[in-house]
Design an enzyme around this catalytic site. Sequence first.
Site, PDB file in Angstrom:
ATOM      1  N   GLU A  25       0.830  -1.200   0.000  1.00  0.00           N
ATOM      2  CA  GLU A  25       0.000   0.000   0.000  1.00  0.00           C
ATOM      3  C   GLU A  25       0.870   1.258   0.000  1.00  0.00           C
ATOM      4  O   GLU A  25       1.822   1.362   0.772  1.00  0.00           O
ATOM      5  CB  GLU A  25      -0.899  -0.010   1.245  1.00  0.00           C
ATOM      6  CG  GLU A  25      -1.826   1.181   1.365  1.00  0.00           C
ATOM      7  CD  GLU A  25      -2.607   1.170   2.674  1.00  0.00           C
ATOM      8  OE1 GLU A  25      -3.589   1.931   2.772  1.00  0.00           O
ATOM      9  OE2 GLU A  25      -2.246   0.405   3.597  1.00  0.00           O
TER      10      GLU A  25
ATOM     11  N   LYS B 246      -9.991   1.637  -3.083  1.00  0.00           N
ATOM     12  CA  LYS B 246     -10.477   1.185  -1.788  1.00  0.00           C
ATOM     13  C   LYS B 246     -11.890   1.695  -1.539  1.00  0.00           C
ATOM     14  O   LYS B 246     -12.166   2.893  -1.629  1.00  0.00           O
ATOM     15  CB  LYS B 246      -9.534   1.652  -0.675  1.00  0.00           C
ATOM     16  CG  LYS B 246      -9.833   1.038   0.682  1.00  0.00           C
ATOM     17  CD  LYS B 246      -8.787   1.458   1.705  1.00  0.00           C
ATOM     18  CE  LYS B 246      -9.039   0.762   3.047  1.00  0.00           C
ATOM     19  NZ  LYS B 246      -8.063   1.182   4.070  1.00  0.00           N
TER      20      LYS B 246
ATOM     21  N   CYS C 264      -5.548  -2.998   2.902  1.00  0.00           N
ATOM     22  CA  CYS C 264      -5.324  -2.845   4.336  1.00  0.00           C
ATOM     23  C   CYS C 264      -6.504  -3.343   5.154  1.00  0.00           C
ATOM     24  O   CYS C 264      -6.818  -4.522   5.180  1.00  0.00           O
ATOM     25  CB  CYS C 264      -5.002  -1.380   4.651  1.00  0.00           C
ATOM     26  SG  CYS C 264      -4.362  -1.109   6.328  1.00  0.00           S
TER      27      CYS C 264
END
Length: 494
Positions: free
Chosen positions: A264, A320, A372
């Site tokens: 990330e 995301k 994440c």
Amino acid sequence: MPAALPLISARRPWPAYLAALVAGVLATLSFAPFHLWWLGPIAVALMALDQHRLTLGQATLRGWLFGVALFGSGASWVYVSIHDYGYTGVPLALFLTVLFVATLALFHALIFGLYRRFTTPRWAVLSFAGAWVLGEAFRSWAFTGFPWLLLGSAQVDSPLAPWAPVGGVYLLSLIVALSGTLLVAFCRRRWWAAAPLAALWLLPLLLPTHWTQQAADPLRFALLQGDLPQLSKWSPEGQRQAVNTYTRMTRELPDDVDVIVWPETALPMLAQQALPYLERLQATLPEQSALLTGIVQRDADERYYNAIIGVGATRGEYRKAHLVPFGEFLPLDFLLRGVIDFFNLPMSDFSAGADSQPPILTHGIAIGSAICYEIVYPDLVAERARDSNVLLTVSNDTWFGRSIGPLQHLQMARLRALENGRYVVRATSNGVTAIIDDQGRLRERAPQFTPASVVGEVVPMTGLTPFTRTGSWPAWGLALLLLLPGLTRRFQRA
């Protein structure tokens, strides 16, 4: 001679409060890095014991104390994020951590209070377990959700693990909770409890070991872990260091690697700035290789996205969809931004990607992505798995520091692999970077807090587990059915 008071009663509630604190710590010990999964049922048993002997207020306080012990021992890593990387002094960081723990504990206070108010002791063996799981489901949803430290997450290495592809983490939580209430019944010489307790733990021996099948030849994945300092990462020098580190590590990889994955925000810059570096690097790699990396995107409307993009033999991207409050977006922005430095971190105002996004394609396979914190949401990952052969998660676990947070994060990623019968490839900034197979086992793993490369085979899978097909709804419905017999007649009539 008067009869002795029971150990727990409204006149003597302090043993219940002590049991709640002990139960919260035992629950934490059932998770990684301790892996004492058998403590989960014991923690539930301590909380189920004589719950109806307390008043409504006492039962509510007991639930809150359990939550304080659970999150205080199992999620206090938030202090590292606030203090070490949020530019916040010790007193304020401690205050915010205590506030975080005390607020999360309110979920357990609410559930235990409602349970005491609307249920009777009859059928408590079933109703308490049902209420526990419905409480976990509510906590996983309310205010964007916090599905961390769900009881079932600790069972990825236990004899109960084969239940995961059947009903997911909430079914595991339900079985752990039922085990705890049955244990209480058995200890009270209700010998019938031994039969359902044994069945819950022995039936997994009869379940299929594989619900999915190999879809294509294995691919060689390389996952890079740069271990770059978080505090200077976004400075000009930090950007140069990131480019040099990941370029060097990529060029050192063997030529037979098919897919290279950076973590990330591996390059602390916008995608528009990073693409020239990525394309020049790709030109030096074997023609059929693909390079995927976490990156920050900015669109024409000046909105920022936490994303995964690729160069080389790859097509598609991922943005995301489930953002972290106070980390990637700020609730009540107009009130809080600028109050303290923690609420004004770089790139802390992201926009969310679409809930449903097509998978990233490479080498004839589909890759479902989770960035994440998204990997801890079982239903989000199941949706990605339905259209993919491999699951990918990139993360910046530097925010956890040297706490137990990264190991808990890894444990949940392992459970997502088992739930969906998919390999999970996990690239992180400083650990734990790993390749996880479709049974939730670690195939390859890098050490934490050091630059490292993980190279290994990843098998594309096809087919759907029962959990991937349905998500968590069947487990939630079963929990509700278990709760219903224990409800008071007045509530049932209402």
